[in-house]
Scaffold this active site. Structure first.
Site, PDB file in Angstrom:
ATOM      1  N   ASP A 540       0.778  -1.242  -0.054  1.00  0.00           N
ATOM      2  CA  ASP A 540       0.041  -0.038   0.265  1.00  0.00           C
ATOM      3  C   ASP A 540       0.862   1.326   0.092  1.00  0.00           C
ATOM      4  O   ASP A 540       0.736   2.096  -0.796  1.00  0.00           O
ATOM      5  CB  ASP A 540      -1.172  -0.051   1.004  1.00  0.00           C
ATOM      6  CG  ASP A 540      -1.895  -1.400   1.074  1.00  0.00           C
ATOM      7  OD1 ASP A 540      -1.922  -1.995   0.236  1.00  0.00           O
ATOM      8  OD2 ASP A 540      -2.485  -1.443   2.428  1.00  0.00           O
ATOM      9  N   GLU A 619      -5.251  -5.632  -6.200  1.00  0.00           N
ATOM     10  CA  GLU A 619      -5.980  -6.799  -5.500  1.00  0.00           C
ATOM     11  C   GLU A 619      -7.359  -6.181  -5.399  1.00  0.00           C
ATOM     12  O   GLU A 619      -7.566  -5.182  -4.801  1.00  0.00           O
ATOM     13  CB  GLU A 619      -5.444  -6.712  -4.248  1.00  0.00           C
ATOM     14  CG  GLU A 619      -5.049  -5.436  -3.345  1.00  0.00           C
ATOM     15  CD  GLU A 619      -4.499  -5.908  -2.196  1.00  0.00           C
ATOM     16  OE1 GLU A 619      -3.144  -6.283  -2.275  1.00  0.00           O
ATOM     17  OE2 GLU A 619      -4.686  -5.189  -0.997  1.00  0.00           O
TER      18      GLU A 619
END
Length: 998
Positions: A540, A619
């Site tokens: 992230d 994702e």
């Protein structure tokens, strides 16, 4: 996984609950010298070892004779004859005592290395011995999980080993203390030989002892992906020697290790243990290692100039001269290329020997055999072998494979308000392609099985995906070797939500950066030259400036030159720049969500949870997967199953530890999935009906996700370039994020994915109601025709159109081929109807795709959905009429033949199913191969073959139609029984037919 800090307000607060902080910054310079001194002990002290030596399977005997399985003749995996493991709460002696040869380990747990040569975690040790607290007996974890006595059944793992409800320091008493791993070895050192201990991948931190002496402390030995070498020559004695490693509890918030985030239940031992092989190198005066190839490929791949590099280490007290030889053997056994050079290495140093094409012209290969992903071509692998010799005697050698291919990573030129710098895209050998894959999870106890990986690869390829993503959980060498051979692409990278994200963890001391540097160097050495590995990325949060510098310098030192990407979100870093990726959603959204190209949150520059088919989504998925009833019965108790279909807010143990039903990041209940299932298909009245509806819900959603990203591959200004389903698999039985079960179960989500990713495919675009054709191979496909049919719920043909004389070039996506005439959206009363697409090549059917749709369509409330991991739905599609389909009738025939197939499958059964009704649709027919009798009767108990791999399933047949399915499986799975095929559907009673082996 998801970002826990940064500009995304939807989940920024979560970071503080998960991560802790520390402070100070180090500028760590990294340089490579041609002659480097050998240190006595420490990170990467001694000769750098081959990547293959880091984590390869071991079949060596207990003595440390040369082991080819490590890729280097001087290196062997320790513990090949077994380890003894015990908690320090039981083994209270000192390290000096425990590491003394002859120490009594009679009460310790015997543990075998896994297929990668590693002993594994604390729970792995307990489970291998069939133990849990109170001496309750369980089946060992490495055996079948089909029994209530299995560690994976129901909540047995919790009952046996304890429970953790948050990532961080271990809170389970028996694991909140150090544990010992101990093994004996007999190196038999010759005169002048040197022994080097290699410690790879300690999960936690460790004190290392040999023969009563401490070799290294936990201040040095830490990091799941680090590698440390220690010269232990002075400690070696004649005969048996002892190694003891005291591993301190893992804390993923303060150590650069690993965890499962919220992907599974947290293993109660926090994965503390030894994840990669502990090894011993025995060398003479000179040793060769760290061998690899650096490619310089022509743009059109008409030639490849190969530079071979290998390190030569001198362990002697005086300069040593030797002959270094490098041999490259082409695939198929063609004439090898062999080059040699003489080197003189100063005492106590390591020197790099380089074979460059300018000096060795034979290393420029014309017309090389090029490696491709499996759908785009073949996977030829070259072999590099190196050796060093003195006076005609080879001292040691290395061997590894590599593939010749070129990967291009770039940002598209087209931009939008949501992607102001373009989006991430890839080419392989100059050919653009859409990344279609899933996130990979290893065994929850980190037990590596080469056979299990082969089985999973067969499932992946059969499903049609081309990529797996490894977030943080990097794998042993055999894993990448199998991916190389299979042509399955690997996107590797660091993990989110723990110490690796420095923005939240604050781990920026000099020691922290040393661990990062050591980790990156070992990772780079392990991954380079594996053609399957096509990219590496942070998760992230992008790296801090110094973190990025340390890592990229280490990658460069390792000659790891695959594309590196700054973030899995739309973020950037100082050197790598904009990532061009986005993340999410993670819980239920409707099929038409995936076709969205216009919605994003302008206040969130990371583009998290803007999951429509534009750009590259690193994702995303619609959340839960309900396995088939056969699979559920293997790991769920009657109480678990009752809660599954009757209590949507129940915290299922085989989801995760987050108990709340909400709209944020909590995935421990089925509430979002169940809400959609009840509204769209009708509230089920039994477990079997719940499972049946769940297969339909999973099928249509996974198909839509992959089809949307294929369909929009040519969109402007921003195309869809890739989607990674979160997640592809799990390392234990799970209801959360998987496309196939840990037992090989292929539920509706599997077959929806399979349908979307067929090499030649016709899809019905849910955004504009047109038919798209795609060709996912590299070969041109002429002579294509596609027919679209629209049927009413009763099976009446409403529309029939055909387009013919179509040619698709390799990787071509062609939209708006047909526009089927369907009932008008919003019409009253609500109508459920079917769209059938039949794609033929030269008159032969190659793809059949059936959609069930409603005039009351799903409607997303975008204002409430953006920034959330789940869709907020204004109106659900009404498909409840499917429950009132009139009964239909089918017949089936089946024949079995012997064959040589993937993953040891040696039998194939062909099943032809026919809808014998002249009036009704046979909806969502499921076929299974089971153990039975010659008369076609099923045996009692769990009779489904877990080795079965279906090339198609969950099919819908209209009146008079037939479809042929094929399943491959392992004959040993029959256990002497006759294969029996069962077929059933929503409105079709179950039938069984024998398919005896000839």
């Amino acid at each position: 996984m998801r970002s826990l800090t940064g500009p995304n307000r939807a989940h920024a607060a979560r970071c503080a609950a998960v991560l802790t902080a520390a402070a100070t910054v180090l500028a760590l310079a990294s340089a490579t010298a041609q002659a480097r001194p050998l240190a006595a002990a420490g990170p990467l002290a001694g000769p750098p070892r081959d990547a293959s030596a880091t984590a390869a399977a071991s079949s060596a005997p207990r003595s440390t004779a040369a082991s080819s399985a490590t890729g280097a003749s001087d290196i062997s995996n320790l513990g090949s004859g077994g380890w003894e493991v015990q908690s320090s709460a039981v083994a209270t002696q000192s390290g000096a005592q425990i590491s003394t040869p002859g120490f009594n380990t009679g009460t310790w747990l015997p543990v075998a290395n896994d297929d990668a040569g590693a002993p594994g975690t604390e729970i792995e040790a307990l489970a291998q011995n069939g133990l849990c607290p109170g001496d309750t007996a369980l089946q060992p974890v490495n055996q079948s999980s089909d029994s209530p006595d299995s560690v994976f059944f129901s909540n047995n793992m919790r009952s046996c080993y304890g429970y953790m409800s948050a990532i961080g320091a271990d809170t389970v008493a028996q694991f909140d203390v150090p544990w010992w791993w101990r093994t004996d070895f007999t190196p038999s050192l010759g005169s002048g030989q040197v022994a080097t201990l290699i410690v790879n991948g300690v999960i936690g931190s460790a004190n290392v002892w040999v023969n009563g002496q401490e070799v290294a402390s936990a201040a040095t030995v830490t990091g799941a992906y680090t590698r440390f070498t220690f010269n232990i020559t002075g400690l070696i004695v004649a005969g048996s020697n002892s190694l003891a490693i005291e591993v301190n509890p893992n804390n993923p918030l303060t150590m650069f290790t690993l965890d499962d985030v919220d992907w599974n239940q947290i293993p109660p031992d926090n994965n503390t243990g030894i994840g990669f092989p502990v090894q011993l190198a025995v060398d003479g005066p000179l040793s060769v290692g760290n061998a690899h190839v650096v490619e310089n490929n022509a743009a059109d791949l008409s030639s490849s100039a190969l530079t071979v590099k290998t390190d030569i280490s001198n362990y002697a007290p005086s300069p040593q001269t030797g002959v270094v030889t490098a041999t490259i053997t082409p695939p198929g056994g063609s004439t090898p290329i062999t080059e040699s050079q003489t080197v003189t290495v100063p005492a106590g140093t390591t020197q790099t020997a380089t074979f460059a094409p300018a000096q060795y012209p034979a290393l420029t290969i014309t017309s090389p055999q090029v490696w491709w992903p499996y759908q785009m071509g073949s996977q030829p692998l070259y072999t590099l072998a190196t050796s060093v010799a003195q006076n005609g005697t080879v001292l040691n050698s290395t061997s590894e494979t590599f593939g010749i291919r070129t990967v291009t990573s770039y940002l598209t030129s087209g931009t939008s308000a949501g992607a102001p710098s373009g989006v991430r895209a890839f080419k392989i050998n100059g050919v653009p392609f859409v990344v279609r894959g899933g996130g990979f999870s290893p065994n929850i106890f980190l037990h590596y099985s080469a056979a299990d990986i082969a089985r999973q690869i067969a499932l992946m390829k059969n499903m049609g995906v081309n990529t797996i993503r490894l977030e943080g959980h990097l794998m042993p060498a055999d894993f990448y070797q199998q991916m190389d051979q299979a042509g399955m692409l690997v996107n590797a990278g660091f993990q989110c939500c723990d110490a690796w994200e420095l923005q939240s963890s604050g781990l920026t001391t000099s020691a922290d950066y040393q661990v990062m540097q050591n980790s990156a160097l070992a990772i780079g050495q392990s991954l380079r030259n594996h053609p399957s590995v096509f990219s590496f990325q942070w998760s992230d949060e992008p790296p801090l400036a110094e973190q990025e510098t340390v890592t990229l310098n280490a990658f460069a030192q390792a000659d790891f030159d695959d594309p590196v990407i700054s973030s899995a979100e739309y973020q950037s870093s100082p050197q790598l720049g904009v990532s061009g990726e986005k993340e999410g959603p993670y819980d239920w959204v409707p099929p038409n969500y995936w076709y969205d190209t216009t919605h994003f949150d302008p206040r969130d520059s990371t583009q998290t949870n803007a999951g429509g088919s534009w750009g590259y989504d690193s994702e995303e998925s619609a959340g839960d997967t309900v396995p088939t009833l056969d699979s559920l019965n293997r790991f769920m108790s009657a109480s678990d199953e009752s809660n599954l279909w009757q209590s949507s807010t129940f915290n299922q143990y085989h989801l995760n530890y987050e108990p709340t039903c909400g709209t944020n990041y909590t995935f421990g209940t089925m509430c979002q999935f169940d809400g959609a299932l009840d509204a769209r298909y009708g509230t089920p009245t039994s477990l079997s009906q719940y499972v049946e509806e769940a297969q339909a819900l999973g099928y249509e959603d996974t198909r839509a996700q992959f089809e949307a990203f294929i369909d929009h591959a040519n969109n402007t200004p921003v195309p869809s370039t890739g989607t990674i389903y979160w997640q592809m698999n799990k390392g234990w039985p799970s209801l959360l994020w998987n496309l196939y079960g840990s037992d090989g179960d292929q539920a509706g989500s599997y077959f929806g994915t399979q349908e979307a990713n067929r090499p030649l495919h016709a899809l019905y675009a849910l955004d504009n109601g047109t038919v798209t054709l795609d060709n996912l191979s590299n070969a041109s496909q002429p002579g294509l025709s596609v027919e679209s049919k629209v049927f009413s719920l009763a099976g009446t043909l409403l529309d029939d159109q055909t387009a013919s004389n179509i040619t698709l070039t390799g990787q071509q996506v062609r939209g708006s081929v047909l526009t089927p005439k369907v009932p008008a959206p919003g019409s009253s009363p609500v109508q459920v109807y079917f769209v059938e697409l039949l794609l033929k090549r030269s008159g032969t059917l190659v793809d059949r795709n059936v959609y069930w749709l409603s005039t009351q369509q799903d409607a997303v409330n975008w204002k409430k959905t953006l920034g959330k991991p789940v869709g907020t739905i204004t109106t659900y599609a009404n498909l409840q009429a499917l429950r009132s389909l009139p009964p239909s009738a089918i017949s089936a025939t089946a024949t079995t033949a012997q064959q040589a197939g993937p993953d040891g499958a040696d039998l194939a059964t062909t099943v032809t199913i026919t809808n014998t009704s002249s009036l009704t649709v046979a909806f969502l027919l499921r076929a299974d191969v089971r153990r039975g009798t010659a008369a076609g009767q099923e045996l009692s108990g769990d009779n489904e073959l877990q080795s079965s791999v279906w090339q198609d399933n969950d099919v819908t047949l209209f009146p008079g139609e037939s479809q042929t399915l094929t399943v491959t499986y392992d004959s040993s799975d029959l256990q002497g029984a006759t294969p029996v095929i069962s077929v059933s559907g929503w409105n079709v009673p179950k039938i069984d037919i024998a398919a005896p082996v000839p």
